[in-house]
Design an enzyme around this catalytic site. Structure first.
Site, mmCIF file in Angstrom:
data_model
loop_
_atom_site.group_PDB
_atom_site.id
_atom_site.type_symbol
_atom_site.label_atom_id
_atom_site.label_comp_id
_atom_site.label_asym_id
_atom_site.label_seq_id
_atom_site.Cartn_x
_atom_site.Cartn_y
_atom_site.Cartn_z
ATOM 1 N N CYS A 57 1.416 0.402 -0.010
ATOM 2 C CA CYS A 57 1.507 -0.849 -0.780
ATOM 3 C C CYS A 57 2.478 -1.833 -0.135
ATOM 4 O O CYS A 57 2.212 -3.039 -0.077
ATOM 5 C CB CYS A 57 1.903 -0.572 -2.228
ATOM 6 S SG CYS A 57 3.476 0.284 -2.439
ATOM 7 N N HIS A 165 6.079 0.289 -6.603
ATOM 8 C CA HIS A 165 4.939 -0.441 -6.049
ATOM 9 C C HIS A 165 5.401 -1.798 -5.525
ATOM 10 O O HIS A 165 6.395 -2.353 -5.987
ATOM 11 C CB HIS A 165 3.879 -0.638 -7.127
ATOM 12 C CG HIS A 165 2.554 -1.121 -6.614
ATOM 13 N ND1 HIS A 165 1.838 -0.438 -5.646
ATOM 14 C CD2 HIS A 165 1.812 -2.222 -6.923
ATOM 15 C CE1 HIS A 165 0.711 -1.089 -5.390
ATOM 16 N NE2 HIS A 165 0.680 -2.176 -6.138
ATOM 17 N N ASP A 183 -2.275 -7.396 -7.091
ATOM 18 C CA ASP A 183 -2.080 -5.963 -6.839
ATOM 19 C C ASP A 183 -2.888 -5.513 -5.624
ATOM 20 O O ASP A 183 -4.117 -5.604 -5.604
ATOM 21 C CB ASP A 183 -2.500 -5.162 -8.070
ATOM 22 C CG ASP A 183 -1.940 -3.758 -8.084
ATOM 23 O OD1 ASP A 183 -1.830 -3.146 -6.996
ATOM 24 O OD2 ASP A 183 -1.604 -3.256 -9.160
#
Length: 418
Positions: A57, A165, A183
């Site tokens: 991520c 994240h 995201d």
């Protein structure tokens, strides 16, 4: 995979989040856009990525930002195209390590800085002043087209599955105080809106790898620069952070010692000590070793940067430092070392000599040295254990050297193996 193995097709968003493609999500975006609070969205959307690995991520977010800000990596991704990809972001942490455990906020900032971005980190705080600072930085980003805000947050605070994240923030709806999160784990959650106050709490979660809160990073291109093309640090190649940190500690302790009376002996001693500490970490050109970079050779320069590489190499080899080392890569590290003025007499002497050479360098070599200094600084900050020197100072110290005892001469010179 066995048919009985547990697997998932995405996850439903919790009630704290509003899906971007929903009717309400579209309404929020339209209103934000009309008020000028979604300008950066289009840059980010044009480079929106899905992370290639479950722990990528941070890397995918940074690749998305670098390509959105049109940063030229000046290295080929797939011939003939120069374009950022996760596999290029290996200057601070080994990719194999990232696949296993991801990266933390400090490492993310290190990677951004090494790739020509200004990186300003704000660690999470659970108070109204921080919320206002967060909101102000967010508005400044979304109303621009050259600044990006990235959040490092704890998913569980948002009611999502998972923990740490990274994702970029693309728009802000002022009336409802909500932010659009792009995201990068699109296989799990789609882009969504969330209350800024909730996201702030998610920034305050402690990262177990650093024992510090998560937070947000403000990113923009450092204009008028180019990436490293000739030299660098290979702290990630066959060595680990602890090795590099130990080398830095040893070098900084050595700099605290009183210099020798004979200037030539002092210069030779400093160079030998630096080589002893950093030869294993020196990188020449874009290769993982510098074995072929011997006294009179620059043959490893990449073809597209050949002329610039040769100029940089030639100018480094004209320095007095290069006469001591078998590779110009180690000499370049010493010239670019971030000496702190006033740290010690020895440090000032060697630092002043390095500055003297820099004044006569070409623009190409000055850029290379500035970028190398930036990489050294960021890797020192990210190395483990932290680079902290514990000095047991006597009541009346004859020298700053941590190994010196009252009534005895400095013994650090004996540590340098000839």
């Amino acid at each position: 995979m066995s048919v009985t193995a547990k697997n998932f097709y995405r996850r439903p968003l919790p009630e704290t989040c509003i899906e971007f493609s929903s009717e309400l999500g579209k309404k929020l975006f339209t209103e934000a856009l009309l008020k000028g609070s979604a300008n950066i969205y289009f840059k980010l959307a044009s480079q929106f990525r899905t992370q290639d690995e479950p722990a990528y991520c941070g890397l995918s977010t940074l690749v998305m930002v670098l390509n959105a800000l049109e940063v030229d990596p000046e290295k080929v991704w797939k011939a003939p195209w120069r374009f950022y990809h996760e596999t290029m972001l290996d200057c601070c942490v080994p990719l194999e390590n990232i696949k296993k455990s991801g990266i933390n906020l400090q490492q993310f900032s290190c990677l951004a800085t090494c790739n020509r971005l200004k990186s300003s980190v704000s660690y999470g705080e659970n108070n109204s002043d921080y919320l206002e600072k967060f909101r102000k930085s967010l508005v400044n980003s979304v109303r621009s087209d050259d600044k990006v805000l990235v959040a490092s947050y704890d998913r569980s605070v948002l009611g999502q599955t998972g923990t740490g994240h990274f994702s970029p923030l693309a728009a802000y709806h002022a009336d409802t105080d909500q932010v659009l999160i792009m995201d990068v784990a699109r296989f799990k959650y789609p882009p969504h809106w969330v209350k800024l106050e909730i996201l702030q709490k998610a920034l305050c979660s402690l990262d177990p790898s650093t024992k510090k809160p998560r937070g947000f990073v403000e990113l923009e291109l450092r204009k008028g620069t180019r990436p490293l093309i000739m030299y660098g640090l290979k702290a990630y190649v066959n060595v680990n952070d602890s090795d590099f940190a130990t080398s830095v500690i040893s070098w900084k302790e050595f700099l605290l010692c009183d210099p020798l009376e004979d200037e030539e002996e002092e210069f030779q001693l400093c160079c030998r000590k630096f080589g002893q500490c950093f030869t294993p970490h020196a990188l020449c050109c874009t290769q993982k070793t510098f074995d072929a970079d011997q006294k009179n050779s620059c043959t490893e320069c990449s073809s597209e940067h050949n002329e610039a590489c040769r100029l940089i190499c030639a100018e480094i080899r004209k320095t007095q430092f290069a006469e001591v080392f078998s590779s110009s890569a180690v000499a370049a590290l010493l010239v670019a070392w971030p000496f702190e003025h006033g740290y010690s007499e020895r440090s000032d002497r060697i630092g002043n000599l390095a500055e003297k050479y820099k004044k006569n360098f070409s623009a190409e070599t000055i850029n290379e040295m500035n970028q190398l200094t930036t990489q050294i600084r960021t890797l020192i900050c990210c190395s483990k254990p932290p680079v902290i020197i514990n000095i047991n100072k006597p009541e009346v110290p004859p020298s700053k050297c941590s190994k010196n005892k009252i009534g005895e001469s400095c013994s650090c010179a004996n540590d340098v193996h000839l």
